[in-house]
Write a protein that holds these residues in place. Structure first.
Motif, PDB file in Angstrom:
ATOM      1  N   VAL A 196      49.661  33.685  29.690  1.00  0.00           N
ATOM      2  CA  VAL A 196      48.538  33.954  30.597  1.00  0.00           C
ATOM      3  C   VAL A 196      48.182  35.431  30.538  1.00  0.00           C
ATOM      4  CG1 VAL A 196      47.731  33.861  32.993  1.00  0.00           C
ATOM      5  CG2 VAL A 196      49.312  32.114  32.153  1.00  0.00           C
ATOM      6  N   ASN A 197      46.898  35.702  30.313  1.00  0.00           N
ATOM      7  CA  ASN A 197      46.383  37.068  30.393  1.00  0.00           C
ATOM      8  C   ASN A 197      45.976  37.330  31.835  1.00  0.00           C
ATOM      9  OD1 ASN A 197      44.554  39.323  30.444  1.00  0.00           O
ATOM     10  ND2 ASN A 197      44.347  39.143  28.227  1.00  0.00           N
ATOM     11  N   ILE A 198      46.693  38.229  32.503  1.00  0.00           N
ATOM     12  CA  ILE A 198      46.468  38.432  33.936  1.00  0.00           C
ATOM     13  C   ILE A 198      45.092  39.016  34.216  1.00  0.00           C
ATOM     14  CG2 ILE A 198      47.368  40.779  34.269  1.00  0.00           C
ATOM     15  CD1 ILE A 198      48.188  37.639  36.379  1.00  0.00           C
ATOM     16  N   LEU A 199      44.531  39.770  33.262  1.00  0.00           N
ATOM     17  CA  LEU A 199      43.188  40.314  33.466  1.00  0.00           C
ATOM     18  C   LEU A 199      42.134  39.204  33.444  1.00  0.00           C
ATOM     19  CD1 LEU A 199      43.248  43.624  31.389  1.00  0.00           C
ATOM     20  CD2 LEU A 199      44.014  43.184  33.722  1.00  0.00           C
ATOM     21  N   ARG A 261      43.568  45.866  41.138  1.00  0.00           N
ATOM     22  CA  ARG A 261      44.280  46.878  40.354  1.00  0.00           C
ATOM     23  C   ARG A 261      45.478  46.245  39.660  1.00  0.00           C
ATOM     24  NH1 ARG A 261      45.790  51.522  44.039  1.00  0.00           N
ATOM     25  NH2 ARG A 261      43.625  52.120  43.630  1.00  0.00           N
ATOM     26  N   THR A 262      45.707  46.610  38.405  1.00  0.00           N
ATOM     27  CA  THR A 262      46.894  46.143  37.677  1.00  0.00           C
ATOM     28  C   THR A 262      47.633  47.344  37.094  1.00  0.00           C
ATOM     29  OG1 THR A 262      45.705  45.854  35.575  1.00  0.00           O
ATOM     30  CG2 THR A 262      45.812  43.953  37.058  1.00  0.00           C
ATOM     31  N   ARG A 263      48.955  47.253  37.120  1.00  0.00           N
ATOM     32  CA  ARG A 263      49.808  48.291  36.548  1.00  0.00           C
ATOM     33  C   ARG A 263      51.074  47.630  36.000  1.00  0.00           C
ATOM     34  NH1 ARG A 263      45.765  50.689  37.210  1.00  0.00           N
ATOM     35  NH2 ARG A 263      45.415  52.708  38.226  1.00  0.00           N
ATOM     36  N   ILE A 264      51.792  48.371  35.171  1.00  0.00           N
ATOM     37  CA  ILE A 264      53.133  47.962  34.740  1.00  0.00           C
ATOM     38  C   ILE A 264      54.138  48.613  35.682  1.00  0.00           C
ATOM     39  CG2 ILE A 264      54.899  48.278  32.964  1.00  0.00           C
ATOM     40  CD1 ILE A 264      53.068  46.146  32.155  1.00  0.00           C
ATOM     41  N   ALA A 265      55.061  47.827  36.224  1.00  0.00           N
ATOM     42  CA  ALA A 265      56.151  48.345  37.050  1.00  0.00           C
ATOM     43  C   ALA A 265      57.450  48.245  36.252  1.00  0.00           C
ATOM     44  CB  ALA A 265      56.262  47.553  38.349  1.00  0.00           C
ATOM     45  N   PRO A 276      63.476  44.695  33.810  1.00  0.00           N
ATOM     46  CA  PRO A 276      63.054  45.986  33.249  1.00  0.00           C
ATOM     47  C   PRO A 276      61.556  46.217  33.351  1.00  0.00           C
ATOM     48  CG  PRO A 276      63.660  44.444  31.503  1.00  0.00           C
ATOM     49  CD  PRO A 276      64.052  43.801  32.782  1.00  0.00           C
ATOM     50  N   LEU A 277      60.762  45.143  33.256  1.00  0.00           N
ATOM     51  CA  LEU A 277      59.307  45.276  33.310  1.00  0.00           C
ATOM     52  C   LEU A 277      58.705  44.178  34.177  1.00  0.00           C
ATOM     53  CD1 LEU A 277      58.417  45.975  29.558  1.00  0.00           C
ATOM     54  CD2 LEU A 277      58.386  47.639  31.423  1.00  0.00           C
ATOM     55  N   ALA A 278      57.653  44.521  34.888  1.00  0.00           N
ATOM     56  CA  ALA A 278      56.929  43.533  35.688  1.00  0.00           C
ATOM     57  C   ALA A 278      55.457  43.932  35.737  1.00  0.00           C
ATOM     58  CB  ALA A 278      57.498  43.446  37.097  1.00  0.00           C
ATOM     59  N   VAL A 279      54.609  42.950  35.981  1.00  0.00           N
ATOM     60  CA  VAL A 279      53.188  43.202  36.194  1.00  0.00           C
ATOM     61  C   VAL A 279      52.961  43.375  37.689  1.00  0.00           C
ATOM     62  CG1 VAL A 279      50.857  42.268  36.017  1.00  0.00           C
ATOM     63  CG2 VAL A 279      52.483  41.886  34.171  1.00  0.00           C
ATOM     64  N   GLN A 280      52.300  44.453  38.051  1.00  0.00           N
ATOM     65  CA  GLN A 280      51.942  44.692  39.447  1.00  0.00           C
ATOM     66  C   GLN A 280      50.441  44.454  39.627  1.00  0.00           C
ATOM     67  OE1 GLN A 280      51.337  48.727  41.300  1.00  0.00           O
ATOM     68  NE2 GLN A 280      53.275  48.207  42.293  1.00  0.00           N
ATOM     69  N   ILE A 281      50.109  43.540  40.533  1.00  0.00           N
ATOM     70  CA  ILE A 281      48.712  43.255  40.862  1.00  0.00           C
ATOM     71  C   ILE A 281      48.497  43.656  42.313  1.00  0.00           C
ATOM     72  CG2 ILE A 281      46.925  41.474  41.029  1.00  0.00           C
ATOM     73  CD1 ILE A 281      48.808  39.756  39.203  1.00  0.00           C
ATOM     74  N   GLN A 282      47.504  44.505  42.552  1.00  0.00           N
ATOM     75  CA  GLN A 282      47.187  44.908  43.920  1.00  0.00           C
ATOM     76  C   GLN A 282      45.760  44.497  44.259  1.00  0.00           C
ATOM     77  OE1 GLN A 282      48.292  49.155  43.746  1.00  0.00           O
ATOM     78  NE2 GLN A 282      49.877  48.677  45.242  1.00  0.00           N
ATOM     79  N   ILE A 283      45.603  43.886  45.433  1.00  0.00           N
ATOM     80  CA  ILE A 283      44.297  43.479  45.944  1.00  0.00           C
ATOM     81  C   ILE A 283      44.082  44.260  47.230  1.00  0.00           C
ATOM     82  CG2 ILE A 283      42.910  41.549  46.797  1.00  0.00           C
ATOM     83  CD1 ILE A 283      44.785  39.745  45.026  1.00  0.00           C
ATOM     84  N   ILE A 284      43.152  45.194  47.206  1.00  0.00           N
ATOM     85  CA  ILE A 284      42.979  46.173  48.280  1.00  0.00           C
ATOM     86  C   ILE A 284      41.582  46.013  48.877  1.00  0.00           C
ATOM     87  CG2 ILE A 284      43.035  48.628  48.851  1.00  0.00           C
ATOM     88  CD1 ILE A 284      44.603  48.969  46.137  1.00  0.00           C
ATOM     89  N   ASP A 285      41.506  45.995  50.197  1.00  0.00           N
ATOM     90  CA  ASP A 285      40.187  45.966  50.845  1.00  0.00           C
ATOM     91  C   ASP A 285      40.130  47.019  51.935  1.00  0.00           C
ATOM     92  OD1 ASP A 285      40.456  44.815  53.708  1.00  0.00           O
ATOM     93  OD2 ASP A 285      41.598  43.354  52.542  1.00  0.00           O
ATOM     94  N   THR A 337      43.938  47.460  53.576  1.00  0.00           N
ATOM     95  CA  THR A 337      44.907  46.365  53.455  1.00  0.00           C
ATOM     96  C   THR A 337      45.187  46.148  51.977  1.00  0.00           C
ATOM     97  OG1 THR A 337      44.175  45.260  55.485  1.00  0.00           O
ATOM     98  CG2 THR A 337      45.337  43.906  53.863  1.00  0.00           C
ATOM     99  N   CYS A 338      46.456  46.143  51.624  1.00  0.00           N
ATOM    100  CA  CYS A 338      46.849  46.005  50.218  1.00  0.00           C
ATOM    101  C   CYS A 338      47.887  44.904  50.074  1.00  0.00           C
ATOM    102  CB  CYS A 338      47.409  47.325  49.684  1.00  0.00           C
ATOM    103  SG  CYS A 338      48.009  47.221  47.984  1.00  0.00           S
ATOM    104  N   PHE A 339      47.546  43.873  49.298  1.00  0.00           N
ATOM    105  CA  PHE A 339      48.505  42.840  48.915  1.00  0.00           C
ATOM    106  C   PHE A 339      49.009  43.182  47.513  1.00  0.00           C
ATOM    107  CE2 PHE A 339      46.506  40.644  52.360  1.00  0.00           C
ATOM    108  CZ  PHE A 339      47.466  39.759  52.837  1.00  0.00           C
ATOM    109  N   THR A 340      50.325  43.253  47.363  1.00  0.00           N
ATOM    110  CA  THR A 340      50.937  43.605  46.083  1.00  0.00           C
ATOM    111  C   THR A 340      51.738  42.424  45.556  1.00  0.00           C
ATOM    112  OG1 THR A 340      51.103  45.942  46.706  1.00  0.00           O
ATOM    113  CG2 THR A 340      52.491  45.193  44.890  1.00  0.00           C
TER     114      THR A 340
END
Length: 351
Positions: A196-199, A261-265, A276-285, A337-340
């Motif tokens: 799955v491509n998270i983008l 927002r997406t980042r590598i954690a 060691p690696l995870a995908v971080q998805i943040q939904i901010i309003d 408000t930020c859901f991570t």
């Protein structure tokens, strides 16, 4: 920069977040743990001043001044830092160094790390208990519900036309409850695993929400396009993020801004396992925030701040994320408000 990298190479493997500053108090090195803590990559932070990295870091400057004037390490036990609108409560140790180009070494220790692990354990047990309760309750309700609907249909044929509106109410409400029971049972199907491509997931959610909403809503992208595919159920991930974004739209009443927002954690603990690696998805309003009265219970079933809401959207989102061995958290205050969501990279997901 290559000299710095070779000098500090051993710090790459530490779980402690380390930030190195030069004499001008500009960032010249972050180890992976610091990248994860601050939500910034080393390339993004390189060359940035302390005042650019953090919002009003007065306490941190004072700690640096003290360490420099006394030529000794100094520990600040309670420090609140703001990075990209995220608040961090940490203790930090500042150590002055005499060898250029590194002038200061700062070690950050999140104060709430142990509390977070304990909270994750409690949430996992609570969610498992909730799932079992919901499953049993839904099965118990579905059988008599079918009987009620069938009896109402038979009764409708026996009553005069002018009274059939009452049987229609019974039938329609039975259908609504049936739909609710189906939604409660949906998470228990096995995930359909694929790459799955998270983008692509977030772009699908973005297009769906914009199609549903009148003008006045902005959904801004802030993607790390280098994130590789994860292994998971595409439809479940779409539904999880869609539920959160729809909640944000409802909180904004369709007018405001949402950031995806997406980042590598790096080096994160998810459901009591180190990754060691995870995908971080943040939904901010930038809405009014989650009411304090329900802030600790928003992932519980049938808890909703919206009149007429089912209180299932976030429960289902949490269930889908946990089925992917991930975690979901919310940080909320008025205007932010930020859901991570954190999802592990590089291993097969399990139901």
């Amino acid at each position: 920069m290559h000299v710095i990298d070779s000098q500090l190479m051993g710090l790459e493997y530490l779980a402690t977040a380390v930030l190195a500053l030069d004499a001008a108090r500009q960032a010249c090195y972050l180890n992976p743990a610091a990248e994860n803590l601050l939500g910034l990559s080393a390339s993004q932070a390189g060359g940035l001043s302390l005042d650019t990295l953090f919002n009003s870091p007065k306490q941190l400057h004072a700690a640096l001044d003290y360490a420099l004037s006394h030529n000794a390490s100094f520990t600040e036990h309670e420090l609140v830092l703001e990075v990209n609108a995220n608040r961090l409560q940490v203790s930090c140790t500042v150590t002055p160094l005499e060898n250029a180009p590194v002038a200061f070494m700062i070690e950050f220790h999140p104060m709430d790390q142990q509390l977070k692990i304990a909270r994750d354990e409690r949430m996992l047990l609570q969610q498992q208990a909730n799932r079992e309760l919901i499953r049993n309750l839904a099965h118990e309700i579905k059988n008599p519900l079918g009987g009620i609907r069938g009896a109402a249909q038979l009764l409708e044929h026996e009553l005069p036309k002018e009274t059939r509106e009452y049987t229609q109410v019974i039938i329609q409400e039975s259908d609504r409850l049936q739909s609710l029971m189906d939604r409660l049972l949906t998470p228990h199907r096995l995930p359909q695993i694929s790459a799955v491509n998270i983008l692509e997931v977030l772009e699908r959610v973005r297009s769906l929400v914009l199609a549903e909403t009148q003008s006045g809503l902005t959904i801004r992208r802030d993607y790390d396009t280098s994130i590789p595919d994860i292994t998971g159920d595409r439809e479940q991930l779409i539904q999880a993020t869609l539920n959160i974004v729809r909640n944000a739209v409802q909180a904004l009443h369709g007018k405001g801004e949402i950031v995806l927002r997406t980042r590598i954690a790096r080096q994160v603990t998810l459901t009591m396992k180190r990754h060691p690696l995870a995908v971080q998805i943040q939904i901010i309003d930038n809405g009014p925030g989650i009411p304090e009265s329900i802030r600790e219970r928003i992932f519980y079933p049938l808890v909703s701040a919206r009149e007429g809401g089912s209180g299932l959207g976030l429960t289902l989102a949490q269930t889908f994320v946990h089925q992917h061995q991930g975690t979901i958290e919310a940080d909320s205050r008025p205007g932010h408000t930020c859901f991570t969501l954190l999802l592990p990279l590089g291993q097969q997901q399990q139901s």
